[in-house]
Structure formats: C-alpha cells, structure tokens
Design an enzyme around this catalytic site. Structure first.
Site, short mmCIF file in Angstrom:
data_model
loop_
_atom_site.label_atom_id
_atom_site.label_comp_id
_atom_site.label_asym_id
_atom_site.label_seq_id
_atom_site.Cartn_x
_atom_site.Cartn_y
_atom_site.Cartn_z
N GLY A 25 38.44 49.44 45.05
CA GLY A 25 38.45 48.14 44.99
C GLY A 25 40.03 47.71 44.90
O GLY A 25 40.47 46.88 44.73
N HIS B 123 32.96 55.46 44.22
CA HIS B 123 33.33 56.17 45.53
C HIS B 123 33.56 54.73 46.46
O HIS B 123 32.65 55.02 47.82
CB HIS B 123 31.73 56.62 46.19
CG HIS B 123 31.82 57.85 46.82
ND1 HIS B 123 32.14 59.05 46.55
CD2 HIS B 123 32.33 58.00 47.66
CE1 HIS B 123 32.69 60.09 47.25
NE2 HIS B 123 32.35 59.52 48.46
C1 LIG Z 1 36.56 56.97 54.29
C2 LIG Z 1 36.42 57.63 53.02
C3 LIG Z 1 36.03 59.61 53.23
C4 LIG Z 1 36.11 58.78 51.54
N1 LIG Z 1 35.90 60.83 51.28
C5 LIG Z 1 35.64 60.91 50.42
C6 LIG Z 1 35.39 62.59 49.75
O1 LIG Z 1 35.81 62.99 51.06
N2 LIG Z 1 35.56 62.96 48.38
C7 LIG Z 1 35.98 62.00 47.70
O2 LIG Z 1 35.33 63.04 46.13
N3 LIG Z 1 36.23 60.99 48.06
C8 LIG Z 1 35.73 60.29 49.52
N4 LIG Z 1 35.94 58.96 49.38
C9 LIG Z 1 36.15 57.73 48.37
C10 LIG Z 1 37.30 57.70 47.48
O3 LIG Z 1 37.51 58.67 46.99
C11 LIG Z 1 37.17 56.61 46.56
O4 LIG Z 1 36.36 56.58 45.53
C12 LIG Z 1 37.36 55.35 47.36
O5 LIG Z 1 37.81 55.03 48.50
C13 LIG Z 1 38.17 54.23 46.22
O6 LIG Z 1 37.49 53.03 46.76
P1 LIG Z 1 38.60 51.98 47.49
O7 LIG Z 1 38.00 52.39 48.94
O8 LIG Z 1 38.43 51.15 47.65
O9 LIG Z 1 40.10 52.41 47.22
C14 LIG Z 1 36.26 58.47 50.53
C15 LIG Z 1 36.15 57.08 51.11
C16 LIG Z 1 36.37 56.85 52.24
C17 LIG Z 1 36.28 55.09 51.93
O1 LIG Z 2 32.29 59.44 53.13
C1 LIG Z 2 32.14 59.47 52.24
O2 LIG Z 2 32.74 58.36 51.49
C2 LIG Z 2 32.49 61.63 51.81
O3 LIG Z 2 32.48 61.51 50.35
C3 LIG Z 2 32.28 61.97 52.56
C4 LIG Z 2 31.89 63.03 52.15
C5 LIG Z 2 31.86 64.20 53.14
C6 LIG Z 2 32.35 64.06 54.48
C7 LIG Z 2 33.29 62.81 54.84
C8 LIG Z 2 33.66 62.21 53.78
#
Ligand SMILES: Cc1cc2nc3c(=O)[nH]c(=O)nc-3n(C[C@H](O)[C@H](O)[C@H](O)COP(=O)(O)O)c2cc1C
Ligand SMILES: O=C(O)C(=O)c1ccccc1
Length: 380
Positions: free
Chosen positions: A304, A271
């Site tokens: 990453g 994540h």
């Molecule tokens: C701002 C933000 C919001 C995210 N929201 C979600 C989400 O709603 N659902 C989810 O499965 N992963 C969420 N993630 C995780 C991303 O899908 C992903 O696994 C992660 O950003 C990958 O790593 P990277 O940012 O280093 O490319 C979120 C990540 C960030 C940075």
């Molecule tokens: O922030 C996050 O990583 C994420 O997964 C998320 C979960 C709920 C609302 C917004 C982002």
C-alpha cells in the site's frame, strides 16, 4: 523525442502511472498486476489504513540539510525504500527484470529479485554490477533445488535472502486472474531460474529445450510448498551466512518465532492484498509487531505504499524501511528502465520534500511523535 521530453511526458502520481499502464498492457496482464485476492477488501484496506494517521509537523527547525539514508545489515542505502520482489516481469515489458534492476542500480536503490523472475539470478547480477541486490526465495519442495538457488544468489553477489512465507500454501484466490484464465506458468513464464538451474535440469528426463512441457510440469510440482514449517528454517539458517528476512509476517507471535530461529529481519506484508482477502492491513499489523520485536532486528513493511507521506508514516510506526511493488511495475510497463527510473526519482524527491515539511532533517529522526490518530478522514 529526447530523454528530457520523455521525462516531461511521464505520469506523476501512482494513479497516473496505473492509468497509463492500463492503456498499454493486455487486460489479463494489467488485471494480474493490479488485482488482489477475493473482493479486494484487504487490498483497499492497505490504503485506507493510512488515513487513520495524520502527520503533525514541526516548523522552523532548519531543514536545509537532509539525510534520507538508512542502514540495513551494515550497508547504507540512499533512501528508505527497496524494490519489492515481483515475479514474471516479462509479462509487463520486454526489458523485464533487467529494466527494473538497471533503474534501481543507477540510483543505488536495492532491487529484490523474485525466484520466479523472467530473467536469471546471473543475468540480473550482470547488469547491476556492484549495486545492491537481494534474492527473494520461494522454497520449493525439492530441497536440492532450493540449495542451488541460494548458492547461485550468494555467488552472484546478492547480499540478503528474503524468504516469502505467505505464499507457501499456494496463490491466493484471485478472481480477476481466474476470470481471464491468466496462468502464466503454463506457458513457461517465471521459470528462468529453474530452466537455468543445473540441479533442476538434472532431475528432468530431457532438457527443457527438448521437452518444455515436462519441465513446466516438474516446476509446478515443486513450486508450492504447503508443508513448509518453522522447523525448516533451521536448515536455511545453517545453509547461508547471508542475512535472512521473512516476508509476509502479520502476527507478532510469528515475528517472535522468526527472531528465536535466528532470522535477521522481517517484512510485514500481506503481499499487496493478493493472498488472503479479509486479512489485516500491513500498516495495522506493523505497530504490534514492532512492539514485540523491540528493535532487536529490522522490521520492514510493504503493501500500500504509494507516496512520500506513506513512507514517513510507516517509518514513524516502527519500520526501518519499506518496499514498493505496484508503483514501480507500472513504471516498467509504461517505459521500461526509464519508467522505473522516473518512479524511483519521484519517490525520492517526494520523501525528501515531505521530510523537510515535517520539520525533521533525517529518516533517523522520524518516530511516533510525528503522528497523531486522525479524528477525521477514516473514509476514502
Ligand atoms: C505483479 C506482482 C508480482 C509479485 N510477485 C511476487 C513474488 O514473486 N515474490 C514475492 O515475495 N512477492 C511478490 N509480490 C508481492 C510484492 O513483493 C509486495 O509484497 C507487494 O506488491 C507490495 O504491495 P504494493 O504492490 O501495494 O506495493 C508480487 C506482487 C505483484 C503486484
Ligand atoms: O503474483 C504474486 O503475487 C506472486 O507472488 C507470484 C508468484 C509466482 C509467480 C509470479 C508472481
């Protein structure tokens, strides 16, 4: 300024985009996007782990014609990456998910829409036309709402379900957001798919337009699901014919269970280092999981990935494709759809020229022979 001028003034590297986003976004939004869990050791490890591997290229192998495509679940995509599901994009730019989705669809790169998006499943589908899109599911404790979300995604042309399994217990401990009192749900951000959901609405005493506070409380009551377990997957498997991927797998035992329960794919991910500080870097977990899966289902990876060489290393270690998260959200913060478009175009160009420089003609030709374990450079 013409589009051309704008493009010329765009940042280039990940760090350039991040720095530009920092100057634009409120501190609390920037910190939320950029930050990770705890002391952010895992977030940093997601980067340092790439230094363990070096590419050992071949030369003089006629790379004049190159093929960056990958095929997943019967559909061929122009490059080996997808846009990761990122929630609440409305805190980043007014175009929110519509900007990211439009940019992705212009280039044929699949967009994965988050359950907690700032725009609805249908709004995003509408701007994407026939372009490829997947739906990321947070499985709420209210099963009827979950079924409704999946049905809406099916109807709106999403072609896979990505069930995120590393947040069921709740958000990770994120000091930056805690320090900034950044709780976007409390002002209704990320609820678009719930406010627009007939089943969710039917369970409220008053419609959200009349009593938003009650809707937010109901949403907060159902969104985390720490009781979720492997038994639940049978229900989801029966519910939909769409391919299902589990996102947030880091342990080969879980990968094996996913396969046994009929899942169609896995996303190895921590994540982006946002859930459990101290846990294994995604690229570190990838080879063990690929050894276990043995090509029986596609294994994707995120956390990453910043440039073309990262993509190639990840594929060499067994991934079919990768997801990018923060790189494109910074593009959105800086310039909406145009920014995301530029980030995607740059990454495609980077992958293309990097592939050529490895002496390989296609993504299909990338395998472990591309890499050696680095003898130097384990420090950042
Ligand atoms: C701002 C933000 C919001 C995210 N929201 C979600 C989400 O709603 N659902 C989810 O499965 N992963 C969420 N993630 C995780 C991303 O899908 C992903 O696994 C992660 O950003 C990958 O790593 P990277 O940012 O280093 O490319 C979120 C990540 C960030 C940075
Ligand atoms: O922030 C996050 O990583 C994420 O997964 C998320 C979960 C709920 C609302 C917004 C982002």
């Amino acid at each position: 300024m013409t589009n051309e001028d704008l493009a010329k003034s765009f940042p280039v590297t990940f760090e350039d985009w991040e720095n530009r986003a920092r100057t634009i976004l409120p501190v609390s939004s920037f910190d939320y996007i950029t930050g990770g869990a705890g002391s952010e050791e895992t977030m940093r490890a997601n980067r340092t782990v790439f230094l363990r591997w070096h590419i050992q290229p071949r030369v003089l192998s006629d790379v004049s014609k190159r093929d960056l495509t990958v095929t997943l679940f019967g559909r061929t995509f122009p490059a080996p990456f997808l846009l990761a599901p990122l929630g609440i994009q409305g805190v980043t730019h007014p175009e929110a998910e519509l900007g990211s989705a439009r940019a992705a669809s212009r280039l044929g790169i699949p967009f994965i829409l988050s359950t907690v998006a700032s725009r609805t499943i249908e709004q995003v589908a509408y701007v994407m036309g026939g372009a490829p899109r997947w739906f990321q599911l947070f499985w709420p404790t209210d099963n009827d709402v979950m079924v409704s979300l999946v049905r809406r995604a099916e109807k709106a042309g999403y072609s896979a379900i990505v069930l995120t399994v590393d947040t069921a217990a709740g958000f990770g401990w994120r000091p930056r957001s805690i320090r900034n009192h950044f709780y976007p749900f409390l002002f209704g951000e990320g609820m678009a798919n719930f406010i627009s959901d007939p089943v969710f609405r039917s369970k409220l005493k008053q419609p959200p337009e009349k009593d938003m506070y009650a809707a937010i409380m109901q949403f907060l009551k159902i969104i985390w699901n720490p009781a979720l377990s492997w038994e639940n997957l049978t229900f989801l498997r029966k519910l939909t014919k769409l391919p299902i991927l589990l996102k947030g797998i880091l342990n080969p035992n879980d990968a094996e269970l996913a396969l046994q329960l009929g899942m169609d794919g896995i996303v190895v991910s921590n994540h982006g280092g946002r859930q459990l500080d101290g846990e294994i870097a995604a690229l570190e977990a990838l080879p063990m999981i690929c050894d276990c899966i043995q090509g029986r289902i596609p294994v994707l990876m995120d956390s990453g990935i910043r440039g073309g060489a990262d993509v190639l290393k990840t594929i060499a270690l067994g991934a079919t494709a990768v997801l990018i998260g923060r790189p494109y959200i910074y593009g959105l913060a800086v310039a909406g759809e145009k920014g995301v478009h530029q980030v995607i175009r740059n990454l495609i160009a980077d992958i293309d020229i990097s592939l050529a420089n490895t002496g390989r003609k296609s993504i299909a030709e990338i395998d472990r022979s591309l890499l050696v374990q680095a003898q130097i450079g384990n420090k950042i």
